[in-house]
Write an enzyme that holds these catalytic residues in place. Structure first.
Site, short mmCIF file in Angstrom:
data_model
loop_
_atom_site.label_atom_id
_atom_site.label_comp_id
_atom_site.label_asym_id
_atom_site.label_seq_id
_atom_site.Cartn_x
_atom_site.Cartn_y
_atom_site.Cartn_z
N GLU A 1 12.14 1.89 5.23
CA GLU A 1 12.50 1.65 3.78
C GLU A 1 14.19 1.61 3.81
OE1 GLU A 1 10.04 4.12 1.50
OE2 GLU A 1 8.33 3.00 2.27
N SER B 1 0.20 4.24 6.55
CA SER B 1 -1.18 4.17 5.94
C SER B 1 -2.19 5.28 6.41
CB SER B 1 -1.74 2.80 6.01
OG SER B 1 -0.96 1.93 5.37
N GLY C 1 2.50 1.71 3.66
CA GLY C 1 2.22 1.53 2.29
C GLY C 1 1.41 0.09 2.11
N GLU D 1 6.63 4.57 13.02
CA GLU D 1 6.11 4.02 11.91
C GLU D 1 6.12 2.32 12.05
OE1 GLU D 1 5.91 7.17 8.61
OE2 GLU D 1 8.13 5.93 8.61
N ASN E 1 6.00 12.61 2.84
CA ASN E 1 7.13 11.88 2.40
C ASN E 1 6.80 11.52 1.22
OD1 ASN E 1 9.51 10.40 2.09
ND2 ASN E 1 8.63 8.66 3.18
N TRP E 2 7.60 12.04 0.08
CA TRP E 2 7.41 11.65 -1.27
C TRP E 2 8.04 10.46 -1.91
CZ3 TRP E 2 7.89 17.11 -4.36
CH2 TRP E 2 6.88 18.01 -4.14
N LYS E 3 9.02 10.11 -0.89
CA LYS E 3 9.72 8.88 -1.32
C LYS E 3 10.48 9.02 -2.62
CE LYS E 3 6.43 6.02 1.14
NZ LYS E 3 6.44 4.88 1.81
N HIS F 1 14.28 5.86 8.08
CA HIS F 1 13.24 5.45 7.72
C HIS F 1 13.30 3.82 7.50
CE1 HIS F 1 9.51 4.63 5.00
NE2 HIS F 1 9.15 5.92 5.36
C1 PEP Z 1 6.09 6.51 5.10
O1 PEP Z 1 6.54 6.58 3.80
O2 PEP Z 1 6.54 7.21 5.89
C2 PEP Z 1 4.55 6.29 5.27
C3 PEP Z 1 4.04 6.40 6.33
O3 PEP Z 1 4.02 5.74 4.00
P1 PEP Z 1 2.48 5.49 3.85
O4 PEP Z 1 1.76 6.55 4.52
O5 PEP Z 1 2.48 5.35 2.21
O6 PEP Z 1 2.16 4.07 4.52
#
Ligand code: PEP
Length: 245
Positions: A92, A207, A167, A161, A5-7, A90
């Site tokens: 976020e 993470s 993050g 998640e 996931n590039w966000k 997601h």
């Molecule tokens: C994500 O954005 O879905 C995610 C799991 O981020 P990270 O791996 O940076 O925790």
């Protein structure tokens, strides 16, 4: 299945160089790979991966077919641009853009109708976890999937998640994730019956990095990973994928 996931990272120039670096490194690996890229990079990336097994996806979409929704994007636009999947719900987006379970449920149905695969994210905050988060996760899953036709369910992947792990560098413990995935699977079976509930892949995200990806993928109910930060560098992401192929 390993999804990156590039966000809100990567211009088209950066995306092009990333994909060109990644493809030769993963071409012989026996893993389903996907990249959820910014809207602007979908067409370009889809063209670049055309002869490979890498899928390109989006990170969000609107629930309407089309309409007066300035700044939004419709599923059919993503599909035509070359997206094969879309990440929905997601955390976020749930937290920063106040997306509700109801709205996410509508997006899931619309995306499936448009022929997109869906990666549905669910997860709890630290406070919810302390209180016991099963009801919360059950609500997230059932509100998004109860209305989905059984024939379309196979197009859905779940990503568990936990918000506190995204993050932050603090990943969940693989054994705890395994237990949660078993719970999610039981909820899926309740909603759509054993045959369908059993089949949906459940990924873990939060993470995940090179140092811990194997410990997650060793668990029998963790079918893959959704990787944010550690997917942003092509060689690093490829080496993570190679470890679990
Ligand atoms: C994500 O954005 O879905 C995610 C799991 O981020 P990270 O791996 O940076 O925790």
């Amino acid at each position: 299945m390993i999804l990156g996931n590039w966000k809100m990272y990567k211009t088209n120039k950066e995306a092009q160089s990333y994909v060109k670096t990644l493809l030769p490194l993963v071409e012989n690996l026996d893993v389903l790979i996907g990249l959820a890229v910014p809207f602007t990079a979908i067409s370009l990336c889809a063209e670049l991966v055309a002869d490979s097994s890498v899928m390109i996806g989006a990170q969000n979409m609107h629930s309407a077919d089309e309409g007066a929704f300035t700044g939004e994007i419709a599923g059919k636009m993503l599909q035509e641009a070359g997206a094969e999947f879309v990440v929905l719900g997601h955390s976020e987006r749930r937290v920063s853009f106040h997306e509700t379970n109801e709205e996410i449920g509508k997006k899931v149905s619309r995306a499936l109708e448009e022929g997109l695969k869906v990666v549905l994210c669910v997860g709890e905050s630290l406070e919810q976890r302390k209180k016991g988060c099963e009801e919360h996760l059950e609500e997230q899953l059932s509100s998004a999937l109860s209305g989905v036709k059984k024939t379309l369910l196979k197009q859905v992947t779940i990503a568990y998640e936990p918000i506190w792990a995204i993050g932050t560098g603090k990943s969940a413990k693989p054994k705890d994730v395994e237990k949660t995935h078993m719970f999610l699977r039981a909820v899926l079976e309740q909603i759509h019956g054993k045959t369908y509930g059993k089949k949906l892949p459940i990924l873990y995200g939060g993470s995940v990095k090179k140092a811990n990806i194997e410990s997650f993928l060793q668990e029998s109910h963790i079918d893959g990973a959704l990787v944010g930060g550690a997917s942003l560098e092509a060689t690093e992401f490829a080496s993570m994928i190679a470890l679990v192929s």
